[in-house]
Motif scaffolding. Structure first.
Motif, PDB file in Angstrom:
ATOM      1  N   ALA A   1       7.247  14.945  36.821  1.00 57.77           N
ATOM      2  CA  ALA A   1       8.753  15.576  36.721  1.00 57.77           C
ATOM      3  C   ALA A   1       9.001  16.137  35.537  1.00 57.77           C
ATOM      4  O   ALA A   1       8.642  15.560  34.414  1.00 57.77           O
ATOM      5  N   ASN A   2       9.682  17.353  35.572  1.00 57.91           N
ATOM      6  CA  ASN A   2      10.159  17.935  34.121  1.00 57.91           C
ATOM      7  C   ASN A   2       9.096  18.164  33.204  1.00 57.91           C
ATOM      8  O   ASN A   2       9.265  17.416  32.215  1.00 57.91           O
ATOM      9  N   GLN A   3       7.953  18.494  33.677  1.00 57.89           N
ATOM     10  CA  GLN A   3       6.752  18.484  32.840  1.00 57.89           C
ATOM     11  C   GLN A   3       6.758  19.226  31.551  1.00 57.89           C
ATOM     12  O   GLN A   3       5.973  19.012  30.699  1.00 57.89           O
ATOM     13  N   GLU A   4       7.413  20.125  31.537  1.00 55.96           N
ATOM     14  CA  GLU A   4       7.201  21.260  30.483  1.00 55.96           C
ATOM     15  C   GLU A   4       7.291  20.714  29.084  1.00 55.96           C
ATOM     16  O   GLU A   4       6.493  20.945  28.395  1.00 55.96           O
ATOM     17  N   SER A   5       8.542  20.160  28.781  1.00 53.53           N
ATOM     18  CA  SER A   5       8.641  19.792  27.346  1.00 53.53           C
ATOM     19  C   SER A   5       7.459  18.606  26.979  1.00 53.53           C
ATOM     20  O   SER A   5       6.889  18.419  25.946  1.00 53.53           O
ATOM     21  N   ASP A   6       7.455  17.799  28.024  1.00 56.98           N
ATOM     22  CA  ASP A   6       6.445  16.587  27.938  1.00 56.98           C
ATOM     23  C   ASP A   6       5.141  17.017  27.612  1.00 56.98           C
ATOM     24  O   ASP A   6       4.604  16.671  26.619  1.00 56.98           O
ATOM     25  N   HIS A   7       4.481  17.968  28.429  1.00 57.72           N
ATOM     26  CA  HIS A   7       3.384  18.428  28.270  1.00 57.72           C
ATOM     27  C   HIS A   7       3.090  19.110  26.956  1.00 57.72           C
ATOM     28  O   HIS A   7       2.016  18.918  26.229  1.00 57.72           O
ATOM     29  N   ASP A   8       4.070  19.896  26.807  1.00 56.45           N
ATOM     30  CA  ASP A   8       4.190  20.769  25.698  1.00 56.45           C
ATOM     31  C   ASP A   8       3.929  19.840  24.242  1.00 56.45           C
ATOM     32  O   ASP A   8       3.142  20.237  23.359  1.00 56.45           O
ATOM     33  N   ASN A   9       4.786  19.105  24.266  1.00 57.40           N
ATOM     34  CA  ASN A   9       4.712  17.896  23.279  1.00 57.40           C
ATOM     35  C   ASN A   9       3.465  17.063  23.215  1.00 57.40           C
ATOM     36  O   ASN A   9       2.878  16.940  22.065  1.00 57.40           O
ATOM     37  N   LEU A  10       2.781  16.905  24.255  1.00 59.26           N
ATOM     38  CA  LEU A  10       1.376  16.194  24.020  1.00 59.26           C
ATOM     39  C   LEU A  10       0.466  16.981  23.819  1.00 59.26           C
ATOM     40  O   LEU A  10      -0.438  16.771  22.814  1.00 59.26           O
TER      41      LEU A  10
ATOM     42  N   GLY B   1       7.528  19.414  38.308  1.00 63.31           N
ATOM     43  CA  GLY B   1       6.053  18.609  37.498  1.00 63.31           C
ATOM     44  C   GLY B   1       4.945  19.087  38.434  1.00 63.31           C
ATOM     45  O   GLY B   1       4.958  20.103  39.419  1.00 63.31           O
ATOM     46  N   THR B   2       4.051  18.186  38.471  1.00 63.08           N
ATOM     47  CA  THR B   2       2.753  18.263  39.084  1.00 63.08           C
ATOM     48  C   THR B   2       2.394  17.029  39.788  1.00 63.08           C
ATOM     49  O   THR B   2       2.511  16.083  38.983  1.00 63.08           O
ATOM     50  N   GLY B   3       1.610  16.994  40.846  1.00 66.18           N
ATOM     51  CA  GLY B   3       1.078  15.747  41.395  1.00 66.18           C
ATOM     52  C   GLY B   3      -0.351  15.626  40.766  1.00 66.18           C
ATOM     53  O   GLY B   3      -0.874  16.474  40.263  1.00 66.18           O
TER      54      GLY B   3
ATOM     55  N   SER C   1       4.815  27.600  35.244  1.00 64.91           N
ATOM     56  CA  SER C   1       3.631  27.971  34.518  1.00 64.91           C
ATOM     57  C   SER C   1       4.178  28.798  32.976  1.00 64.91           C
ATOM     58  O   SER C   1       5.132  28.741  32.880  1.00 64.91           O
ATOM     59  N   LYS C   2       3.062  28.919  32.357  1.00 63.52           N
ATOM     60  CA  LYS C   2       2.968  29.569  30.814  1.00 63.52           C
ATOM     61  C   LYS C   2       3.616  30.938  31.146  1.00 63.52           C
ATOM     62  O   LYS C   2       2.547  31.842  31.802  1.00 63.52           O
ATOM     63  N   GLN C   3       4.306  31.689  30.204  1.00 62.59           N
ATOM     64  CA  GLN C   3       4.209  32.787  30.113  1.00 62.59           C
ATOM     65  C   GLN C   3       2.922  33.484  29.145  1.00 62.59           C
ATOM     66  O   GLN C   3       2.517  32.501  28.340  1.00 62.59           O
ATOM     67  N   VAL C   4       2.655  34.529  29.439  1.00 62.27           N
ATOM     68  CA  VAL C   4       1.584  35.167  28.471  1.00 62.27           C
ATOM     69  C   VAL C   4       2.046  34.850  26.897  1.00 62.27           C
ATOM     70  O   VAL C   4       1.172  34.501  26.110  1.00 62.27           O
TER      71      VAL C   4
END
Lengths: 548, 380
Positions: free
Chosen positions: A319-328, A371-373, A110-113
């Protein structure tokens, strides 16, 4: 190498198919396709494959109706940005309204504020969407929250189809909502196609979004596999390059074949013309940026295409979604902001509405692989000055009231967005909108307005019901209904425009009619079209003699 | 077979007898790799030819030069290749007698009373030539011309529309040495380095039948047994015949006695679009009715690879004579093949050809369609 998700924390049984580890079940989940509808969407079964916008050779001629494309609400453009794979809504639009539940479900990802940008008391956006803030602040961005549908399907393929066809989860529909709109606009597309492509899709091959289904043409969109391909076409004005071929018989023959193939691709010239007229005033990066750069340039160059679809891939973050999702997010924000800055240089931003769409959201609870399903509801973002303000629309999905699979319950049906866009951006009348979407969906307050009081010119086309029906072991009949006495002509033509047979020519009273096509067996595989003419208006559809 | 039916042309429409057609067909089959001289002998008295080129009407009382002309101009020597109008007239006299037409579709017999027994002067030789005598004369007096002509036609058909004179001369010599046996010549032609010479690969444009039938055969499909059409079933083979006709290549029914002009004449934007549409029917049939076989076929072709780029390239290269011009061309194919499958399934290699068969089948359909649209696909 496959990573296996195991939802060890949850007491809920993870819905079969939502996780990668379920492999094939992953896609078979609620996969109620019929092969027929799938192939219709491809444009195969009707025998009129239109991949890359190939049209019947004699199809291009201007109809009086096409001339009406100037003025009114018809220079308005809709750009759909596809977030392919299922966007994680909760890390896009962070729920400040229930931040604790959000964090508890996602201790790792989850994102920190501090990693968000606050929009309202209840919502913040992912910091990587920073580039969108000027749009937000200038009242050119809105977000609809909790967008989904009843029994949200968790298969990429099935759900993409549902979103494109705007059907209910249990309905199998082989036309797209925009395809059905275009059916209304161009009842005679096959023999009288517009000079400019009705729609341009980058990397959307196989999507039924612009499929007209049984009601019309198999596919209205010019689809290219990549921005490079479109760029090639735009630069050279051809589908295939004629330079640099080897100097030998092979090269000569290939050149000849390419030359002919080029002539079948009707839109290359107009795309090149408009591309040359237009100019990018901004530097774009990333593949999405490249796609939007092309779109901006074509719009600025005066291409009269009303619909564009661009694609951003990679959202299936198991899996390992943080950097991937942030990049997107970063890619999305940067590309969209560049796009509007570019359009604004020539005042075109006001006539372009952009919106994101994705086949589904993602699960509230993170998995064991950071990651998330696959999930259900997620936010839809809209952009452009036409929104006349900023804001978050729709009720907040309740993170504590999840469905039986542990997923968010949607609060806004995705079709409400479409209905609103059709009515308040494309300015169709309400009845037409409800017909396209099969029933009425509540309109949203998106701030869109129609320019003039008069409705779009498409409303004036009288509709007639007509289709091919098969009886007696596959004998084809052309069936149509007339509301009152009309002088009507029905002909069959080949794909090259050659007249084959006249089935009807004269006045008929109102009623239902079935004309026996009755062509020789030799035509069984020929691509045929039938055309109904009443007064100045024509209607045409493919006439497959092989009933599949 | 295709070569010979386009060489010894007759038109089914004109004689319209199944027995004649069968006879003609069988003759082509039997002689295609046999002896050319004997082929010529046989074909000239076959009922289909006698009717088509009016041999049956050629009597001593009313000579008809049609067959004589075509025999020299098209079948043995080639246009204006060392014969004169006079040769034709005299040859027609020699050919008389095959006029025993009793009833429709019955065999046609030789009637000696209708044969002109007089002296004829052909190629500067005078004798009372009859049918066999004429054939012998052609192959004795004009053997070089005949050999050259046939070999250059074979060359044009199989290799390149522009004949390489040296090679043709070589082949012609073999043809002569072997007494007009076709097999040795063809063997040399197909095995020669020249045949595989890059300069010639892909030098010929496929006729519609080659384009479509080739596609189906190459993908290993049992087209003879395949029935298409759902509610209105037709044998695929029959449908293919009509599809060809639609494109102007009704098998055994060429436009005129010179045969189809071939090569570039096959292709214009209408015919090209037609080919695409028709191949779509077959691709659809594969998916609808033979999906599992289709997938297995691809698996075998690519050694069960799960690399989308490798698979795409293998399948594309299978159908075209030479590689595509650029990487980008293959990449376009890969994009088509990946279709709606999200990127990550390829990245983590969880995707493979055993995946959900509906989806994999769909992917293959997309790839086949992509291939069928390639200009290179129309080349042999």
């Amino acid at each position: 190498m496959c990573t296996h998700d195991q939802d060890i924390k949850s007491n809920l049984e993870v819905k079969k198919g939502s996780e990668m580890a379920h492999g094939i079940a992953h896609e078979k989940a609620h996969n109620k396709w019929s092969r027929r509808s799938f192939l219709r969407g491809l444009g195969i079964s009707g025998g009129m494959g239109m991949m890359l916008g190939h049209l019947p050779v004699n199809a291009l001629s201007s109809s009086p109706l096409n001339m009406l494309l100037d003025g009114g609400n018809t220079d308005r453009v809709l750009v759909m940005i596809r977030l392919k794979g299922g966007n994680d809504g909760l890390n896009t639009l962070i729920p400040l309204y229930d931040f604790d539940t959000y964090r508890n479900n996602r201790p790792q990802i989850s994102k920190q504020v501090g990693d968000t940008i606050q929009l309202t008391n209840e919502h913040a956006i992912n910091q990587n969407l920073e580039r969108l803030m000027p749009l937000w602040n200038n009242g050119q961005m809105k977000i609809v929250n909790g967008v989904g549908y009843e029994n949200h399907n968790l298969s990429h393929f099935r759900s993409s189809d549902i979103i494109a066809s705007a059907s209910d989860a249990e309905q199998i529909e082989d036309s797209g909502w925009l395809g059905r709109h275009l059916n209304d606009c161009f009842p005679d597309f096959l023999t009288n196609a517009p000079e400019h492509p009705s729609a341009v899709q980058i990397a959307g091959g196989g999507s039924i979004l612009f499929g007209g289904g049984e009601g019309g043409v198999n596919n209205y969109a010019l689809t290219v596999s990549s921005p490079d391909q479109l760029f090639e076409i735009a630069q050279t004005g051809q589908l295939y390059n004629l330079d640099g071929l080897p100097e030998c018989t092979y090269g000569e023959q290939l050149g000849f074949l390419r030359t002919v193939a080029n002539t079948t691709f009707q839109y290359a010239e107009v795309i090149k013309e408009r591309f040359d007229e237009g100019v990018n005033g901004v530097n774009y990066t990333t593949s999405l940026g490249q796609q939007l750069a092309l779109v901006a340039r074509l719009i600025k160059g005066g291409l009269r295409t009303q619909f564009y679809v661009v694609t951003l891939n990679g959202f299936d973050t198991h899996a390992n979604q943080e950097s991937d999702h942030d990049n997107l997010m970063n890619t999305l924000g940067t590309a969209v902001s560049n796009f509007y800055a570019d359009l604004k240089l020539e005042g075109k931003d006001e006539s372009v509405l952009a919106m994101t769409f994705s086949e589904f959201g993602r699960r509230v609870q993170e998995n064991a692989s950071r990651g998330t399903g696959h999930g259900t509801a997620s936010p839809t973002m809209l952009f452009g000055p036409s929104l006349n303000g900023n804001g978050i629309i729709g009720d907040n999905p309740d993170l504590n009231d999840l469905d039986s699979n542990g997923n968010l319950k949607f609060t806004t049906d995705f079709r409400s967005i479409y209905a609103t866009v059709l009515e308040q951006w494309l300015c169709l009348d309400a009845q037409q909108v409800d017909a396209i979407l099969f029933r009425n969906f509540a309109r949203l307050e998106l701030g869109l307005r129609c320019q003039t009081v008069s409705a779009s010119p498409w409303v004036d086309i009288p509709k007639i019901k007509h289709e091919v029906r098969y009886h007696d072991h596959g004998r084809a009949f052309i069936y149509y209904e007339l509301e009152r006495t009309q002088y009507i002509k029905v002909v069959i033509i080949s794909i090259s425009g050659k007249h084959l047979k006249t089935l009807q020519n004269g006045s008929q009273p109102g009623g239902q009619y079935a004309l026996d096509v009755n062509l020789d067996r030799q035509f069984v595989m020929a691509p045929l079209i039938y055309r109904i003419s009443i007064n100045d208006q024509s209607y045409s559809k493919t006439l497959p003699l092989l009933k599949i | 077979m295709l070569f010979w039916s386009n060489h010894f042309v007759t038109r089914v429409e004109d004689y319209n007898c199944p027995s004649y057609a069968y006879d003609y067909f069988r003759m082509l089959e039997e002689n295609a790799l046999g002896n050319f001289r004997s082929f010529v002998e046989q074909i000239g008295t076959s009922p289909s030819m006698l009717v088509y080129l009016n041999g049956v009407q050629n009597t001593r009382f009313q000579p008809n030069e049609n067959y004589a002309r075509e025999l020299l101009e098209l079948f043995t020597l080639g246009r204006d290749n060392n014969y004169t109008q006079n040769d034709i007239t005299e040859a027609a006299r020699a050919l008389t007698g095959w006029n025993g037409f009793t009833e429709a579709c019955a065999p046609i017999t030789y009637i000696s009373d209708f044969h002109d027994p007089g002296q004829k002067t052909i190629f500067g030789q005078t004798d009372n030539f009859d049918y066999n005598g004429l054939i012998d004369l052609i192959f004795e007096q004009r053997s070089r011309e005949a050999a050259n002509y046939i070999c250059s036609k074979l060359y044009n058909f199989y290799i390149n529309r522009e004949a390489n004179e040296d090679i043709v001369a070589e082949l012609a010599q073999v043809f002569l040495d072997k007494n007009f046996e076709l097999a040795p010549v063809l063997r040399i032609l197909f095995k020669s380095e020249h045949f595989f010479d890059e300069a010639h690969l892909g030098g010929v444009i496929k006729s519609p039948i080659e384009s479509m039938y080739g596609f189906i055969k190459e993908s290993g499909f049992p087209v003879e047994e395949t029935v298409i059409g759902g509610a209105n079933p037709t044998s695929a083979f029959v449908a293919l015949y009509f599809a060809n006709a639609e494109q102007g290549q009704a098998l055994f029914d060429p436009v005129d006695v010179a045969g189809w002009l071939g090569d570039r004449d096959w292709i214009n934007s209408t015919s090209l679009t037609n080919r695409w549409n028709i191949i779509d029917f077959f691709i659809f049939d594969f998916f609808q009715n033979h999906r599992d076989d289709l997938i297995v076929w691809v698996q075998e072709l690519v050694d069960n690879s799960n690399d989308p780029y490798f698979i795409t390239k293998r399948v594309i290269d299978y159908f075209i004579p030479l590689e595509l011009q650029s990487e980008q061309d293959y990449n376009n194919g890969v994009e088509a093949f990946k279709w709606e499958v999200p990127e990550n399934y390829f990245e983590d290699e969880s995707w493979n050809l055993d995946w959900d068969q509906e989806i994999v089948g769909g992917q293959i359909v997309f790839l086949l369609r992509f291939i069928s649209r390639l200009p290179e696909f129309q080349m042999a």
